[in-house]
Design a protein around this motif. Structure first.
Motif, PDB file in Angstrom:
ATOM      1  N   CYS A   9     -39.941  19.825   6.424  1.00  0.00           N
ATOM      2  CA  CYS A   9     -40.124  21.345   5.836  1.00  0.00           C
ATOM      3  C   CYS A   9     -41.676  21.703   6.304  1.00  0.00           C
ATOM      4  O   CYS A   9     -42.638  21.219   5.616  1.00  0.00           O
ATOM      5  N   SER A  10     -41.684  22.688   7.344  1.00  0.00           N
ATOM      6  CA  SER A  10     -43.012  23.252   7.565  1.00  0.00           C
ATOM      7  C   SER A  10     -43.021  24.379   8.245  1.00  0.00           C
ATOM      8  O   SER A  10     -41.695  24.770   8.990  1.00  0.00           O
ATOM      9  N   ALA A  11     -43.819  25.234   8.339  1.00  0.00           N
ATOM     10  CA  ALA A  11     -43.973  26.526   8.894  1.00  0.00           C
ATOM     11  C   ALA A  11     -44.446  26.000  10.195  1.00  0.00           C
ATOM     12  O   ALA A  11     -44.245  27.029  11.185  1.00  0.00           O
ATOM     13  N   ASP A  12     -44.967  25.271  10.431  1.00  0.00           N
ATOM     14  CA  ASP A  12     -45.506  24.656  11.894  1.00  0.00           C
ATOM     15  C   ASP A  12     -44.207  24.064  12.980  1.00  0.00           C
ATOM     16  O   ASP A  12     -43.526  23.389  12.498  1.00  0.00           O
ATOM     17  N   ALA A  13     -43.839  24.906  13.814  1.00  0.00           N
ATOM     18  CA  ALA A  13     -42.648  24.522  14.765  1.00  0.00           C
ATOM     19  C   ALA A  13     -43.082  23.216  15.362  1.00  0.00           C
ATOM     20  O   ALA A  13     -42.008  22.542  15.698  1.00  0.00           O
ATOM     21  N   LEU A  14     -44.116  22.478  15.618  1.00  0.00           N
ATOM     22  CA  LEU A  14     -44.454  21.446  16.058  1.00  0.00           C
ATOM     23  C   LEU A  14     -44.137  20.302  14.930  1.00  0.00           C
ATOM     24  O   LEU A  14     -44.112  18.925  15.622  1.00  0.00           O
ATOM     25  N   ALA A  15     -44.178  20.519  13.799  1.00  0.00           N
ATOM     26  CA  ALA A  15     -43.787  19.548  12.782  1.00  0.00           C
ATOM     27  C   ALA A  15     -42.591  18.607  13.151  1.00  0.00           C
ATOM     28  O   ALA A  15     -42.545  17.334  13.091  1.00  0.00           O
ATOM     29  N   LEU A  16     -41.649  19.273  13.220  1.00  0.00           N
ATOM     30  CA  LEU A  16     -40.431  18.500  13.401  1.00  0.00           C
ATOM     31  C   LEU A  16     -40.242  17.578  14.643  1.00  0.00           C
ATOM     32  O   LEU A  16     -39.901  16.511  14.481  1.00  0.00           O
ATOM     33  N   PRO A  17     -40.686  18.257  15.938  1.00  0.00           N
ATOM     34  CA  PRO A  17     -40.797  17.293  17.091  1.00  0.00           C
ATOM     35  C   PRO A  17     -41.702  16.111  16.687  1.00  0.00           C
ATOM     36  O   PRO A  17     -41.441  15.087  17.188  1.00  0.00           O
ATOM     37  N   GLY A  18     -42.865  16.457  16.152  1.00  0.00           N
ATOM     38  CA  GLY A  18     -43.890  15.423  15.914  1.00  0.00           C
ATOM     39  C   GLY A  18     -43.569  14.256  14.970  1.00  0.00           C
ATOM     40  O   GLY A  18     -43.882  13.212  15.412  1.00  0.00           O
TER      41      GLY A  18
END
Length: 194
Positions: A9-18
């Motif tokens: 759960c994040s507004a950062d689009a890179l969090a999920l792939p990270g």
């Protein structure tokens, strides 16, 4: 081993792939987006700082899911810590210090219920390097600010122009997401710089 679903759960689009990349070597872990939080075992909230949007998200997770919540952030205040404990956040990780091993361990501990509700703020500060967040020039400037010097006096004492002093302060406040000079001095004191 049972399969574990981790909703990022994040507004950062890179969090999920990270997060997916960090957990790629754990075949029993499935990383999914926020909209699957209702089916998840772990809800991982990834954010730079805990603001009202983050608190709203944590409250929403608490209401809409039985997932254990892990918070991954760079900045946390004592007030945030108390609020997160009331929202049943299972654990806290310093975003800058997250490793594959530590993230995997955090998930295991949260699932086992071995973690304290939220780590103390000091542990987050230790993991972020504390005084390492400030450059040598910023530390000099902060000491003078703490002694009550204004911009003109600091410029004279450090042999900088007033514009340079203002630029250093502005860059430090922006980089560390601090509100003003007093907040910067307080942050430096907590980090052991002053």
């Amino acid at each position: 081993m049972n399969s574990v679903m981790v909703a990022v759960c994040s507004a950062d689009a890179l969090a999920l792939p990270g997060v997916s990349s960090l957990l790629a070597d754990r075949p029993a872990v499935t990383v999914v987006p926020r909209d699957k939080v209702g089916q998840a075992d772990i809800a991982m909230v990834v954010t730079d700082e805990v603001d009202e949007t983050t608190l709203d998200l944590v409250r929403w997770i608490t209401r809409s899911s039985s997932a254990r919540t892990l918070l991954v952030t760079d900045h946390l205040t004592r007030g945030d810590s108390a609020m997160l404990a009331r929202c049943r956040v299972s654990g806290l990780l310093n975003r800058r210090a997250v490793t594959r091993e530590r993230l995997s361990q955090a998930i295991d501990e949260a699932l086992a219920g071995d973690w304290a509700p939220v780590l103390p703020v000091t542990e987050l500060a230790e993991g972020s390097g504390g005084g390492d967040a400030f450059t040598a020039r910023e530390k000099q400037l902060l000491r003078l600010l703490a002694d009550g010097h204004d911009t003109a006096e600091i410029a004279r004492l450090l042999a900088y122009s007033e514009r340079t002093v203002k630029k250093i302060v502005h860059q430090m406040l922006t980089r560390l997401r601090l509100r003003n000079r007093a907040h910067a001095v307080a942050h430096a004191m907590r980090a052991g710089v002053l």
